[in-house]
Write a protein that holds these residues in place. Sequence first.
Motif, mmCIF file in Angstrom:
data_model
loop_
_atom_site.group_PDB
_atom_site.id
_atom_site.type_symbol
_atom_site.label_atom_id
_atom_site.label_comp_id
_atom_site.label_asym_id
_atom_site.label_seq_id
_atom_site.Cartn_x
_atom_site.Cartn_y
_atom_site.Cartn_z
ATOM 1 N N ASP A 1 -1.947 -4.090 -5.171
ATOM 2 C CA ASP A 1 -3.308 -4.526 -5.497
ATOM 3 C C ASP A 1 -3.414 -6.011 -5.829
ATOM 4 N N GLY B 1 0.828 -1.216 0.000
ATOM 5 C CA GLY B 1 0.000 0.000 0.000
ATOM 6 C C GLY B 1 0.856 1.258 0.000
ATOM 7 N N LYS C 1 -13.279 -3.992 -2.181
ATOM 8 C CA LYS C 1 -12.877 -3.402 -0.896
ATOM 9 C C LYS C 1 -14.016 -3.502 0.114
ATOM 10 N N ASP D 1 -6.227 3.160 -0.668
ATOM 11 C CA ASP D 1 -5.344 2.064 -1.078
ATOM 12 C C ASP D 1 -4.311 1.657 -0.041
ATOM 13 N N LYS E 1 1.194 3.794 -3.471
ATOM 14 C CA LYS E 1 0.757 5.195 -3.410
ATOM 15 C C LYS E 1 1.918 6.171 -3.510
ATOM 16 N N ASP F 1 -6.116 9.010 -2.210
ATOM 17 C CA ASP F 1 -5.297 7.861 -2.627
ATOM 18 C C ASP F 1 -4.742 7.025 -1.469
#
Lengths: 255, 720
Positions: B236, B195, B493, B685, B199, B681
């Motif tokens: 992801d 994560g 999610k 994420d 990002k 963001d």
Amino acid sequence: MIYYYLTIYPMEALVASQLEPKKFASYMALGSRKGSAEQLAFMTVTPDCSNSFDWKHAIEHCKPHPDGKLKNSVYLSIYRVLEHIPLEALGTCYLVTKDGLSLPIEKMDYAKCGNSEPFSLYQEICPVSPLTISSLKPVEFAEYIINGSGKISLPAIIFADIGIIDFDDMENSGNVGGFYDHNTEHLKECISEIQERDGKKTKIVDRSYASRFSYQVIGKGIFAARENEIVYYPMPGREELKKIDYDWGRSALIF
Amino acid sequence: MFGFISIAVIAALGFAAFNYFAVKKMDNGNEQMIEIAGAIEDGSKAFIRYEYKIIAIVAFAIAILLSLVVSWHTAVTFILGAVMSASAGWIGMKIATLANVRVTNTAKETRSIGATLKVAFRGGSVMGLCVGGFALLGLGIIYFVFGKVLGQTSPEQLQIHTNWLGIADIPFTMTVSGYALGCSIIAMFNRVGGGIYTKAADMGADLVGKTEAGIPEDDPRNPATIADNVGDNVGDVAGLGADLLESFVGAIISSVVLAAYMFYTGNKIGSPLDSELVVKLIYFPVLFASIGLISSIIGVFTLIARKVSAHPHRELNIATWVSASLTLILTGIFTWYYFKGSDVAQAGFKAGVFSPWIAAIMGIVSGIIIGQLAEYYTSYDFKPTGKIAEASCEGTALTITQGLAAGMTSVFAPVVMLAVAIIAANAVAGLYGVAMAAVGMLSFVAATVSVDTYGPIADNAGGISEMAKLDPEVREITDKLDSVGNTTAAIGKGFAIGSAALAALSLFASFLYAQKGANIDEGFSLVLNMINTMTLAGALVGAALPYLFSGILIEAVAKAARSMVQEVRRQFKEMPGILTGEEKPDYKTCIEISTKGSIREMVLPALISVSMPLICGFIFGADFVGGLLIGTTLSSIMLALFTANSGGAWDNAKKYVEQGHYGGKGSDIHKAAVVGDTVGDPLKDTVGPSLDILIKIMAVVSLISVSIFGKYNLFSIFGW
């Protein structure tokens, strides 16, 4: 080889360069070291087309650097440049995005411009840059500006026809960028005035709109005019642009 | 029984292997595409290798501690869990980096959305099937070796045992909890590390490349663009897979632990459960999940085996619905067959033999509704996100305000849905039913992960088609697939949060049983006393913990993103030829910055999640940790929903503007929407997904260690 360029946006200048147009475009947008990112437009110019410029100066100074690198730019003139260049000397128009990509547009016979709408929005680009609403067709507008009968007159002009969006449906404006972000109420009032007031053919909407000018809003294209003369640089439509140069379209935020 | 689990596992892993090699043998395009994909693959491998080295050290230390303090079998299953989860993550990342370029090439060669979708989904299915397959493989091994061979699932061993430290627990509960902890550790590192990585790279690429230099998304001139694409794979794909594998395992083991404690408690309080029924209850979740896995294989197969239409979202929905429907029908038949003739009323089942099935259906239905609610709150086809786009017309501040409003509002409905599912599941099958609701929600996890993994693969494929300057028609195909991936990600999610919440609550119930341990007597009732000051204080601290955790994560992303921004600026300044296309950017340095930054920054949040229950437990005791768990769980669910949905809504509001609304790209409205997206963001994420793991890892750590700190803690030692 020396190329000559008339930069029309954001600054009017005649520049000599050893860089071929695409490289010149990239250099002007990005600089060689300064790390700038600037949108600009220019046209190629036939050398010796006018006695108003010191072409010799260009030949003397536009030489490779001692390390063999080509000379990027030699400014021949700024301010009141366009008025001294005959239209037949203007070549391809290059629209350059802030990341240095350029789209070449060849000039075309004005007759192919097609029918005009009841009114048009013109972004004057060079030598002055107000945004004007007008009921005149491009050729008539150019004549109106150039003929000298009014108080406001120019010897030559380059302007772009702007695509007009539906102001009552801003949600579905399309990718028009920041052009219509501000003061659309005033723009609507100006349009009404042109439509409703007899004898009112043009009205300046804003004197400083050029800073918000982007390639996203160009409608039919760009026009360059002098007395009794006009040339037309047609802006490719979305589908055509996709085929010609999709990456430029992405950089210009059209896609 | 084991034969059935084996069939499901072999079928899943076999089908995954088949799809893996089917994708691998596809043509990977021209030289430029191969070069770009190679750089993404190398970056992804480098990150995972680096990360797994760190995890190996941590895992080794935890395993030694577990073997010394709890039992050797807990240590072994912990390692097994870590290996299974890490393997699924590695294979998922590997297939994602193989599939991306092949998806692009299929779009290039066929110009068909359907054919391209199939390749992307086939790639995603490898991860989905590996998640289901590896999770059940590990559980199958545990059930066979520890349950059957060592007899831990026999009624005789479903009793409290005391080890050399005097710590009391039911051996099989510790065995399966060790497995869950192994999965949790990998999930925590993969989710948090991935994560932060994704990002940092994304923000670095956008803030300088797009905003400052004006170059489009995925432009090869952007030095951070490869790192951005690597981030999609490590965050992801590997992160999401490990997260859902952990939830899947967590849900199953919580039912098992509950069943074991129900048996033990029943004997102690004088209402014993039939031993045969208990064994059935212990095996039921694994068999239920095996049926879900087989149903998912069929669901995945329906998309891969036939000619698909040019409507990706519909096709993906069909695959999910086939999996869900088959799971529903087959598990219904199985449940009836499995429990027929048993006196299920003893286990508190109120709706006969179908009770655990009905509870599981509650989970499936609530999962689907929560997923749909997530779509409602984050898709620009609906009001909440539309309002954010509209508010952007009035400036950045209102973009942020409206997004916060949408995110906060979005918390209520899914939580009510969870509450309804919990009440209903409990009404038909007690706490075991709540655990089964979590199992139900995740029973077709292989299908949902396949759909979720398809998204980042399509995203990468879009990046490759842009970087390789392929025809606009090709880029439009990959863009369309990518945009569908964004929707499936939002739904995924919602699913992940919902399932994590149910799994954590079930684990929490198991914790309460384990807390009592050998002290269960006739007056026992499973109660969390909120009036107890220790519990109340723990709940307060627990509720605050997700905010501390999230703050650290956001700061970590900001820190790593700043390094990336500075590097991209440096490259543009020192290598002016990058922008003119005369010089190649230094992609490797950007990848290194993201890798090192994320690995460095993930340590603190990971340590907090593991150590907090232990520190609190050894100082304040079990009551405090009980409060801590409930506080953290409740607070995390809210915060995870808020962050995931507000971030998703901001993202899609920006996308809506970019599609040519309110002035589109380049307008002031777009600039405001971009700020909203950038703020959102790290929320959607990094923070949201990591909170899912936080609640589960804390619950598992507490479950394993409660019998230790229940006995040894400062407050009880000093008699406070």
